[in-house]
Scaffold this motif. Sequence first.
Motif, short mmCIF file in Angstrom:
data_model
loop_
_atom_site.label_atom_id
_atom_site.label_comp_id
_atom_site.label_asym_id
_atom_site.label_seq_id
_atom_site.Cartn_x
_atom_site.Cartn_y
_atom_site.Cartn_z
N ALA A 255 0.80 -1.31 -0.05
CA ALA A 255 -0.06 0.02 0.15
C ALA A 255 0.82 1.25 0.11
O ALA A 255 0.56 2.36 -0.72
CB ALA A 255 -0.87 0.12 1.26
N ALA A 256 1.95 1.37 0.93
CA ALA A 256 2.81 2.39 0.93
C ALA A 256 3.43 2.62 -0.15
O ALA A 256 3.65 3.74 -0.87
CB ALA A 256 3.75 2.38 2.12
N SER A 257 4.14 1.59 -1.14
CA SER A 257 4.69 1.77 -2.31
C SER A 257 4.09 2.29 -3.47
O SER A 257 4.48 3.11 -4.22
CB SER A 257 5.70 0.68 -2.45
N CYS A 258 2.85 1.74 -3.58
CA CYS A 258 1.95 2.05 -4.66
C CYS A 258 1.48 3.44 -4.25
O CYS A 258 1.39 4.32 -5.51
CB CYS A 258 0.77 0.84 -4.51
N SER A 259 1.21 3.77 -3.21
CA SER A 259 0.85 5.21 -2.80
C SER A 259 1.86 6.26 -3.34
O SER A 259 1.40 7.24 -3.71
CB SER A 259 0.36 5.51 -1.44
N LEU A 260 3.26 5.70 -2.90
CA LEU A 260 4.36 6.60 -3.23
C LEU A 260 4.35 6.79 -4.78
O LEU A 260 4.75 7.95 -5.13
CB LEU A 260 5.43 6.00 -2.89
N PHE A 261 4.37 5.52 -5.55
CA PHE A 261 4.33 5.81 -7.06
C PHE A 261 3.34 6.83 -7.42
O PHE A 261 3.64 7.54 -8.38
CB PHE A 261 4.30 4.56 -7.59
N LEU A 262 1.94 6.66 -7.23
CA LEU A 262 0.88 7.38 -7.43
C LEU A 262 1.37 9.04 -7.34
O LEU A 262 0.84 9.94 -7.81
CB LEU A 262 -0.31 6.79 -6.83
N ILE A 263 1.89 9.13 -5.96
CA ILE A 263 1.99 10.57 -5.60
C ILE A 263 3.23 11.17 -6.39
O ILE A 263 3.26 12.36 -7.01
CB ILE A 263 2.59 10.56 -4.25
N LEU A 264 4.31 10.32 -6.82
CA LEU A 264 5.53 10.77 -7.49
C LEU A 264 5.01 11.08 -9.06
O LEU A 264 5.52 11.87 -9.49
CB LEU A 264 6.57 9.84 -7.39
N ARG A 265 3.94 10.21 -9.40
CA ARG A 265 3.35 10.39 -10.73
C ARG A 265 2.37 11.54 -10.78
O ARG A 265 1.80 11.85 -11.93
CB ARG A 265 2.77 8.94 -10.97
N ARG A 266 1.92 11.91 -9.62
CA ARG A 266 0.87 13.00 -9.43
C ARG A 266 -0.35 12.51 -9.92
O ARG A 266 -1.28 13.34 -10.59
CB ARG A 266 1.19 14.26 -10.26
N SER A 267 -0.87 11.17 -9.81
CA SER A 267 -2.03 10.45 -10.13
C SER A 267 -2.92 10.75 -8.55
O SER A 267 -3.28 9.72 -8.15
CB SER A 267 -1.77 9.20 -10.56
N PHE A 268 -3.17 11.65 -8.40
CA PHE A 268 -3.76 11.83 -6.92
C PHE A 268 -5.35 11.45 -7.23
O PHE A 268 -5.74 10.87 -6.16
CB PHE A 268 -3.94 13.42 -6.61
N VAL A 269 -5.99 11.53 -8.07
CA VAL A 269 -7.36 11.10 -8.24
C VAL A 269 -7.32 9.50 -8.29
O VAL A 269 -8.31 8.88 -7.59
CB VAL A 269 -7.79 11.46 -9.71
N ILE A 270 -6.40 8.91 -9.00
CA ILE A 270 -6.30 7.33 -9.00
C ILE A 270 -5.91 6.85 -7.48
O ILE A 270 -6.35 6.06 -7.34
CB ILE A 270 -5.33 6.81 -10.03
N LEU A 271 -5.07 7.78 -6.84
CA LEU A 271 -4.73 7.50 -5.47
C LEU A 271 -5.87 7.29 -4.49
O LEU A 271 -6.37 6.36 -3.68
CB LEU A 271 -3.61 8.44 -4.90
#
Length: 468
Positions: A255-271
């Motif tokens: 959960a943490a690593s996938c959340s980090l990837f989405l944050i770094l990719r700026r995919s906040f809606v998907i997060l």
Amino acid sequence: MSHNGRAPDYLTLPYSVAQAGTFFFLLFVFVWPLQRVPFMTDNLFGVQGLKPFNLLSAVVLAYLVFDTAPLHATDKIERTSIRIFLLYFATFAIALIRSVPNAPLLHSRFPESFPESYVDFVLSACIVPSFYTLSFLFILKRMCSFQELEKITTAICLSILLLSISFIALVLMNPSVLLSPHASGMTDSDRDEMAQLCIAYFGSHYNVIGSMFISTVPLLLYRALTRGGLWIAPLCLSLLAVLLLESRTALVTVAASCSLFLILRRSFVILVLGAAAVGVTSLVWIGPTVDALLSIGFGGSSGFSADALLTGRVDYVWRPLLEEWTSDIGLFLFGAGRYGIGTSQLWDTGTLIQVTVAHNAIIEFFLDCGVILTGVLLVFLFVGIATAWRVGRRLNSDLYWALFASIFGCGISMTTGRDILPTIENMYAFPIIAMMINVTRLRYLASRPAHANDRLADDPLRRAVTDT
């Protein structure tokens, strides 16, 4: 020698042989999650050590040696990477050599984990773990284009898809292994059946399987976001497998690593949407399981307990081992060699849980190699993390951030398990780090003027940039 007087980065073999080498390497990576299933652990023709995985590893090693100059570097990044790898491998080799005299003792204490004879110990406990490091050199030297890096990503994702399907099917056929809620959380017996099931069918503890998901789920998420379509299903199946696995470390770290990837990719809606979907699924469908897992350390009249949260690791593993090692100057400075925990004098005293690993990568490394090398390791880790973060911000590459998130997950899981030296639990770290390095090299060479790379004309990495 090349036309510019420099030794080429690879030896000249027919193109078909080179393609075959790449195929065998991708197959080598593909079988990693299933390398310990029963039919893969049988000796071929009755020859000791001639297992399918070992044979495939030998083929990759032969190709690396005869079709590549594995220690020859063509640029500064590659040169630094090879030097650090050699330092790491030398540390690993010395720790292994020091552990060979302990083979009988280790076998007497862990008869199912360590063979009795010195030859079998060297083969299973020394040679096989070193095979995992081959992926680092192979990718660094031969998989030098974005297309080839995507091939490796595909091989990893497909292998984890196969593991996910196999595990889900196994759990559905054995529903009794799923946890049921208890008033005070779950007990050790609740996990025994899952552990036995995983060992019987996959040859590995459920924590080992969890580490595979920790290292690879961000890559599946990367594929689902960049390719869409059919890659969404493998991602969902892998997440379902993580939930069914019931490993707290895997659950939290993925959960943490996938959340980090989405944050770094700026995919906040998907997060946000993803977090909501996972939350609803875990609460509605397997809420009792998640509640039982996450309640450890918070139940009982005594309130929060760090030792209970870490299932006894603090009081019955880490503290007694650290006290023993710090009371002996030799152990403190140089450690006890590989699998040092198995040589502890506290084995029969009742103050130490009889485990094969320390359940903390840094402590495990300290027990094996001592405080001097542990200090060097910490410096390399901090410098490496800072460098990787700085490079990632410059590149802003989705693939790089997915690889970074995978390594981030491995780092988190080091607090309760994994290892620094090569094992099946951290095997994916080697190709992932090599891929990060090659993404960096590709971006770096592509940004340089053409005349600055003339001396690298024979480098496959430079040709990859040119072709791209």
